[in-house]
Design a protein around this motif. Sequence first.
Motif, PDB file in Angstrom:
ATOM      1  N   VAL A 164       0.836  -1.205   0.000  1.00 13.46           N
ATOM      2  CA  VAL A 164       0.000   0.000   0.000  1.00 13.46           C
ATOM      3  C   VAL A 164       0.870   1.254   0.000  1.00 13.46           C
ATOM      4  CG1 VAL A 164      -0.163   0.077   2.522  1.00 13.46           C
ATOM      5  CG2 VAL A 164      -1.966   1.095   1.137  1.00 13.46           C
ATOM      6  N   GLY A 165       2.087   1.161   0.560  1.00 12.22           N
ATOM      7  CA  GLY A 165       2.970   2.320   0.566  1.00 12.22           C
ATOM      8  C   GLY A 165       3.411   2.714  -0.823  1.00 12.22           C
ATOM      9  N   GLN A 166       3.744   1.719  -1.667  1.00 10.50           N
ATOM     10  CA  GLN A 166       4.158   2.018  -3.035  1.00 10.50           C
ATOM     11  C   GLN A 166       3.014   2.625  -3.845  1.00 10.50           C
ATOM     12  OE1 GLN A 166       5.708  -1.565  -4.697  1.00 10.50           O
ATOM     13  NE2 GLN A 166       7.505  -1.644  -3.333  1.00 10.50           N
ATOM     14  N   SER A 167       1.815   2.107  -3.657  1.00  8.96           N
ATOM     15  CA  SER A 167       0.673   2.650  -4.401  1.00  8.96           C
ATOM     16  C   SER A 167       0.379   4.088  -3.979  1.00  8.96           C
ATOM     17  CB  SER A 167      -0.562   1.777  -4.178  1.00  8.96           C
ATOM     18  OG  SER A 167      -0.905   1.756  -2.806  1.00  8.96           O
ATOM     19  N   ARG A 168       0.487   4.365  -2.684  1.00 11.50           N
ATOM     20  CA  ARG A 168       0.260   5.743  -2.245  1.00 11.50           C
ATOM     21  C   ARG A 168       1.364   6.675  -2.744  1.00 11.50           C
ATOM     22  NH1 ARG A 168      -2.139   5.655   3.952  1.00 11.50           N
ATOM     23  NH2 ARG A 168      -4.077   4.546   3.453  1.00 11.50           N
ATOM     24  N   LEU A 169       2.606   6.176  -2.800  1.00  8.71           N
ATOM     25  CA  LEU A 169       3.703   6.984  -3.326  1.00  8.71           C
ATOM     26  C   LEU A 169       3.477   7.324  -4.793  1.00  8.71           C
ATOM     27  CD1 LEU A 169       6.456   8.272  -2.813  1.00  8.71           C
ATOM     28  CD2 LEU A 169       7.502   6.070  -3.395  1.00  8.71           C
ATOM     29  N   ARG A 170       2.975   6.370  -5.559  1.00  8.66           N
ATOM     30  CA  ARG A 170       2.669   6.647  -6.966  1.00  8.66           C
ATOM     31  C   ARG A 170       1.578   7.708  -7.091  1.00  8.66           C
ATOM     32  NH1 ARG A 170       1.984   0.935  -7.480  1.00  8.66           N
ATOM     33  NH2 ARG A 170       3.985  -0.122  -7.766  1.00  8.66           N
TER      34      ARG A 170
END
Length: 209
Positions: A164-170
């Motif tokens: 979920v962290g990578q998706s929010r960063l994107r």
Amino acid sequence: MLRLSRSISSSIPRWARFQSTNAAAAKSEAAEEAEIVVGRCLQPAQQHPRTHDIPVANIHFRSHSPRLLELFTHFASHAASSLGIPTSKTIFLPTQRRLWTVIRSPFVYKKSQENFERKVHKRAIKAWDADPEVVEQWVKYLRVNMLGGVAMKVTRWEHLPLGVGQSRLRDVELMVKPSVEEQIRNLGEEILKEELPPTQSKPTSPSTS
């Protein structure tokens, strides 16, 4: 007619009679559980088994009256049992005690003092393995039917999937990154600055005194 009914009953095998009576008893038990039975709410709430031992909520109750606190925690545990939420039994927390002394009369009689005491009783209920929407409904139901003289503090945990962290960063990068139109406009301005010669400064007119 009597002989006919006797002959029909005698033609039914004994195992079929037992199955019919058991089915009738099962139906009566299900109907009895669905009905309102006076005194059922006085019994302890049914504890549902945990499946994954994942904590989802923790509710703290506070009150100056232990009787009101016991009543509302009993109500909360029954509400969670009706919604199918696995909860713990009512946990007794340490009682907060505060003492202070007040002078009864000033000046000469200031040695005459009076002591006051205030106790805050605390309880807690923990919940596991429940959907966040179900927990939200449980908390809303408790707040709507809140008992006067009892305070409630809710702590909830929501579990998110991996990555979920990578998706929010994107998502943040897309929000911060300029759009295609802005990029084209900035590129055009840079080309104009590089290709066109710098504008000559206009001569200033002499000031007339």
